[in-house]
Design a protein around this motif. Structure first.
Motif, PDB file in Angstrom:
ATOM      1  N   SER A   1      -5.044  -3.768   3.147  1.00  0.00           N
ATOM      2  CA  SER A   1      -4.053  -4.636   2.519  1.00  0.00           C
ATOM      3  C   SER A   1      -3.647  -4.154   1.131  1.00  0.00           C
ATOM      4  O   SER A   1      -4.495  -3.787   0.316  1.00  0.00           O
ATOM      5  CB  SER A   1      -4.601  -6.060   2.405  1.00  0.00           C
TER       6      SER A   1
ATOM      7  N   ASP B   1      -1.759  -6.424  -0.565  1.00  0.00           N
ATOM      8  CA  ASP B   1      -1.788  -7.743  -1.197  1.00  0.00           C
ATOM      9  C   ASP B   1      -2.450  -8.704  -0.221  1.00  0.00           C
ATOM     10  O   ASP B   1      -1.857  -9.080   0.794  1.00  0.00           O
ATOM     11  CB  ASP B   1      -0.367  -8.200  -1.539  1.00  0.00           C
TER      12      ASP B   1
ATOM     13  N   GLN C   1      -3.323 -11.877  -0.614  1.00  0.00           N
ATOM     14  CA  GLN C   1      -2.759 -13.221  -0.594  1.00  0.00           C
ATOM     15  C   GLN C   1      -1.459 -13.279   0.218  1.00  0.00           C
ATOM     16  O   GLN C   1      -1.205 -14.262   0.918  1.00  0.00           O
ATOM     17  CB  GLN C   1      -2.498 -13.693  -2.038  1.00  0.00           C
ATOM     18  N   ALA C   2      -0.657 -12.227   0.111  1.00  0.00           N
ATOM     19  CA  ALA C   2       0.615 -12.192   0.829  1.00  0.00           C
ATOM     20  C   ALA C   2       0.484 -11.544   2.205  1.00  0.00           C
ATOM     21  O   ALA C   2       1.486 -11.419   2.920  1.00  0.00           O
ATOM     22  CB  ALA C   2       1.665 -11.440   0.008  1.00  0.00           C
ATOM     23  N   HIS C   3      -0.738 -11.128   2.565  1.00  0.00           N
ATOM     24  CA  HIS C   3      -0.990 -10.460   3.855  1.00  0.00           C
ATOM     25  C   HIS C   3      -0.063  -9.249   4.042  1.00  0.00           C
ATOM     26  O   HIS C   3       0.520  -9.036   5.111  1.00  0.00           O
ATOM     27  CB  HIS C   3      -0.801 -11.444   5.016  1.00  0.00           C
ATOM     28  N   LYS C   4       0.062  -8.471   2.968  1.00  0.00           N
ATOM     29  CA  LYS C   4       0.955  -7.316   2.985  1.00  0.00           C
ATOM     30  C   LYS C   4       0.143  -6.047   3.214  1.00  0.00           C
ATOM     31  O   LYS C   4      -0.725  -5.712   2.408  1.00  0.00           O
ATOM     32  CB  LYS C   4       1.701  -7.227   1.655  1.00  0.00           C
TER      33      LYS C   4
ATOM     34  N   THR D   1       4.080   1.988  -0.410  1.00  0.00           N
ATOM     35  CA  THR D   1       3.136   1.302  -1.295  1.00  0.00           C
ATOM     36  C   THR D   1       2.710   2.217  -2.433  1.00  0.00           C
ATOM     37  O   THR D   1       2.186   3.311  -2.201  1.00  0.00           O
ATOM     38  CB  THR D   1       1.889   0.832  -0.525  1.00  0.00           C
TER      39      THR D   1
ATOM     40  N   ALA E   1       7.933  -4.392  -6.690  1.00  0.00           N
ATOM     41  CA  ALA E   1       7.541  -5.191  -5.521  1.00  0.00           C
ATOM     42  C   ALA E   1       6.655  -4.411  -4.560  1.00  0.00           C
ATOM     43  O   ALA E   1       5.928  -5.010  -3.754  1.00  0.00           O
ATOM     44  CB  ALA E   1       8.789  -5.693  -4.791  1.00  0.00           C
TER      45      ALA E   1
ATOM     46  N   SER F   1       0.886  -1.840  -5.158  1.00  0.00           N
ATOM     47  CA  SER F   1      -0.287  -2.517  -4.615  1.00  0.00           C
ATOM     48  C   SER F   1      -0.965  -3.355  -5.690  1.00  0.00           C
ATOM     49  O   SER F   1      -1.016  -2.976  -6.862  1.00  0.00           O
ATOM     50  CB  SER F   1      -1.286  -1.490  -4.073  1.00  0.00           C
ATOM     51  N   GLN F   2      -1.473  -4.479  -5.299  1.00  0.00           N
ATOM     52  CA  GLN F   2      -2.301  -5.284  -6.190  1.00  0.00           C
ATOM     53  C   GLN F   2      -3.631  -4.561  -6.397  1.00  0.00           C
ATOM     54  O   GLN F   2      -4.167  -3.952  -5.480  1.00  0.00           O
ATOM     55  CB  GLN F   2      -2.551  -6.658  -5.559  1.00  0.00           C
TER      56      GLN F   2
END
Length: 699
Positions: A96, A98, A100-103, A110, A259, A262-263
């Motif tokens: 993942s 992200d 939380q965003a299931h990205k 990315t 956007a 990656s987190q």
């Protein structure tokens, strides 16, 4: 912190922080040992299996390796790209970007923060200007600096070649350099560098010492010579020719890319914590963000001597020069430093390597020029740096596609036991601080324990290895294969020791950007910790015993009279001798003995508070992610500086009173001895404050 080479040891499990501190103390009070294992040495490997030409086989292999890393090292996501023979062979995202965003991670879109891999682009920019005649790699860097100059500490000036090979001779400096609270707090490079010039602690060209400051200085010179901001220069002269459309040094990222960034995550207490965007002041040393496929284009250009298709970022001769080894700490150590790249020898292959890390990201780029192969991997958690000296991902890749032949272990040469005895001790890295308070932190973080493992084996351990075994790895065992040359028994690493007039030096082939120096016994963390404990115990004895004695005497005899010297200064004291006029010395000295006692009591309390404050501060820095001092001088450190200064002044007074007590004999012998011990303990602590640069606001 832009590279695993600088302080990325911090524990990611905050719930275990107190245990880690206790373990640190016990660690410094014991020696490491490790049972010997069977030796293995690298040799020219057999030809690579045909699987590297098969993307499906490569995907199957990488799926297994990356999936295990994500699971075991607690990493949410990763991206990989592999190039071969001038083309992208494979690229894939894992996990993942992200949670939380299931990205999911996408290798093409990315972006990851790549940390110190950014330095390869800074080195490329310098070499571009050099081949145009605008820079001379061997000229004094002060030639190109307009806002400030590097002090001429040594006759030999620092050059750009020194900066690109980490041989400038700077001390390590992180305070106020590694991070900013927000991107709006970022300073222009010239201003930042002028405010934080590190001390020059050795002549350039002698030893490697990893330097983020040095690469930031090189990036600033690119700005000044090119006449444009560093970020803009790299975009126009490297990213655009290489079609790296999803790469940037800008902070914050452009809207079109933000956007897709990656987190970054920290793992603690069984869960992932998303962290804010990391604002990195020393941008040319580690602020770049990029996708795995963009990095593939850069690798292809490097493997094709500066060319991607019909586009060039370097002339062929310049690209070859960039990849040629320019410096080695010792000719017996395989590998060394090229311009930007570390040169490694693993599994019989020559590799050009650069790792990079921030607080939340880790990446690694490796080229095999003779095989026309390159591999890049990036992770969005620092767990990807697990056992970073071994580079487990890279080693798994090499073992699968370029395996090394095994050879039987050889017997240690004559005199091995005597040499191991001379070698054993504590070693510090050359990139530590020498003139600031960071020297104290570096001595623990950057310390190695080298010990006799028995049966002709040598064991090397990180002093802080048990605090973060996933990062530092376990103790490693070596066997001597030639005088002063040791080979790792279970991996492709060589360690070389060299007696030197300044002390024993150690060089590790897995770590060419650093040398290590053996420290004297009185400089070791173990001795200094024991000394500090002894001092604190003496201070506490005064704080506890003196008041108890006073209360006891008060209860037995009533309130002490000013004229009662014997009762005031201790029951059981012998009668005070008189002078020729019959006046007791205590009376003759008036209130001075009382002042001496109160002054010592205040000093003892202050010193105990100082030591506790220092331990709390170190604890915060060791467990912070990122630590507070990355942003500047923390308030607690300022308070420690003030307490240290007051302690030093009071220590002078207590030492004077201790001398007067023996001359004037206004106390009993027991009192004088105890007071003198307090004075000696205060002097010992003052010496430590001076030694660790805690006296004088040296931040």
């Amino acid at each position: 912190m832009l590279h695993i080479h600088r302080r990325h040891f911090r524990a990611q499990h905050s719930g275990a922080a107190l245990f880690s501190l206790v373990l640190l103390v016990s660690l410094l009070l014991q020696a490491f040992s490790m049972a010997p294992v069977q030796a293995r040495r690298s040799a020219p490997p057999p030809p690579a299996p045909t699987g590297l030409s098969d993307p499906r086989e490569l995907e199957t292999f990488l799926d297994g390796v990356i999936s295990k890393q994500l699971r075991v090292d607690h990493i949410p996501g990763a991206a990989v790209s592999v190039v071969k023979d001038g083309r992208l062979l494979f690229a894939k995202g894992y996990g993942s970007a992200d949670l939380q965003a299931h990205k999911p991670v996408n290798a093409q879109t990315t972006l990851f923060r790549i940390g110190s891999v950014s330095k390869l682009f800074t080195a490329t920019a310098v070499l571009q200007l050099a081949e145009q005649g605008k820079l001379n790699l061997h000229a004094d860097v002060n030639t190109y600096l307009k806002m400030f100059h590097i002090p001429a500490t040594y006759p030999k000036p620092i050059t750009l070649a020194d900066l690109l090979t980490h041989t400038a001779g700077f001390e390590g400096r992180d305070t106020g350099l590694q991070a900013a609270r927000t991107t709006s707090d970022l300073e222009p490079l010239g201003q930042l560098l002028a405010e934080h010039i590190p001390a020059r602690v050795r002549p350039p060209g002698e030893l490697t010492a990893y330097s983020n400051y040095g690469y930031t200085l090189a990036g600033s010179i690119v700005e000044q010579v090119s006449g444009m901001p560093f970020e803009q220069y790299v975009e126009q002269h490297i990213f655009q020719p290489l079609l790296m459309r999803s790469s940037t040094f800008r902070q914050p990222l452009e809207a079109r890319l933000s956007a897709d960034l990656s987190q970054g995550y920290s793992y603690s207490n069984g869960g992932y914590r998303p962290d804010p965007f990391e604002a990195i002041p020393i941008s040319p040393a580690g602020a770049m963000s990029a996708t795995a496929t963009d990095m593939a284009n850069f690798m292809i250009a490097q493997l094709q001597d500066g060319r991607l298709g019909t586009r060039r970022i370097l002339q062929e001769a310049t690209a070859k020069e960039m990849q040629t080894q320019q410096f080695s700490n010792d000719p017996r150590v395989p590998g060394g430093m090229a311009y930007g790249f570390e040169v490694h020898d693993r599994n019989g292959q020559r590799l050009l390597v650069h790792p990079g890390g921030t607080a939340d990201f880790y990446s690694l780029l490796a080229l095999l020029p003779e095989q026309h192969v390159g591999v890049f991997v990036a992770y969005n958690s620092f767990g990807g740096a697990a056992d970073f000296l071994s580079y487990p991902f890279l080693q798994a890749f090499l073992d699968h596609y370029f395996p090394a032949s095994k050879e039987p272990a050889s017997s240690p040469p004559a005199g091995s036991a005597e040499r191991i005895s001379q070698i054993s001790g504590t070693y510090w890295g050359t990139d530590r601080s020498y003139t600031t308070w960071e020297k104290l932190l570096d001595s623990f973080i950057w310390g190695y324990s080298v010990s006799d493992g028995g049966n002709g084996r040598l064991v090397i351990s990180w002093l802080l290895g048990p605090l973060a075994p996933g990062v530092f790895g376990p103790p490693v065992t070596f066997v001597e294969v030639a005088p002063w040359v040791f080979q790792r028994v279970d991996g492709p690493e060589t360690v070389v020791f060299r007696p030197d007039p300044s002390g024993m030096l150690m060089f590790r082939s897995s770590y060419p950007v650093m040398a290590f120096t053996k420290v004297a016994w009185y400089e070791t963390p173990t001795f200094l910790l024991l000394l500090a404990v002894a001092c604190v115990l003496i201070f506490l004895s005064a704080l506890l015993l003196w008041p108890l004695g006073f209360v006891r005497r008060t209860l037995r005899r009533g309130a002490p009279s000013p004229q009662s010297g014997r009762e005031a200064e201790g029951e059981g004291s012998p009668p005070q001798p008189s002078d020729q006029q019959g006046t007791p010395p205590l009376t003759r000295w008036g209130l001075l003995p009382h002042l001496a006692r109160w002054l010592a009591g205040v000093l003892c309390a202050l010193n105990v508070l100082l030591v506790i404050g220092l331990l709390l501060f170190l604890f915060e820095q060791l467990t912070g992610s990122p630590p507070d001092y990355y942003f500047g001088v923390p308030p607690l450190l300022t308070a420690i500086f003030i307490l240290a200064l007051v302690s030093a002044v009071l220590t002078v007074g207590v030492v004077v009173f201790a001398s007067l007590s023996w001359w004037g004999r206004f106390w009993s012998v027991g009192w004088r001895v105890h007071y003198s011990l307090v004075a000696l303990a205060a002097l010992a602590l003052a010496w430590q404050l001076v030694y660790w640069n805690l006296l004088g606001f040296r931040a």
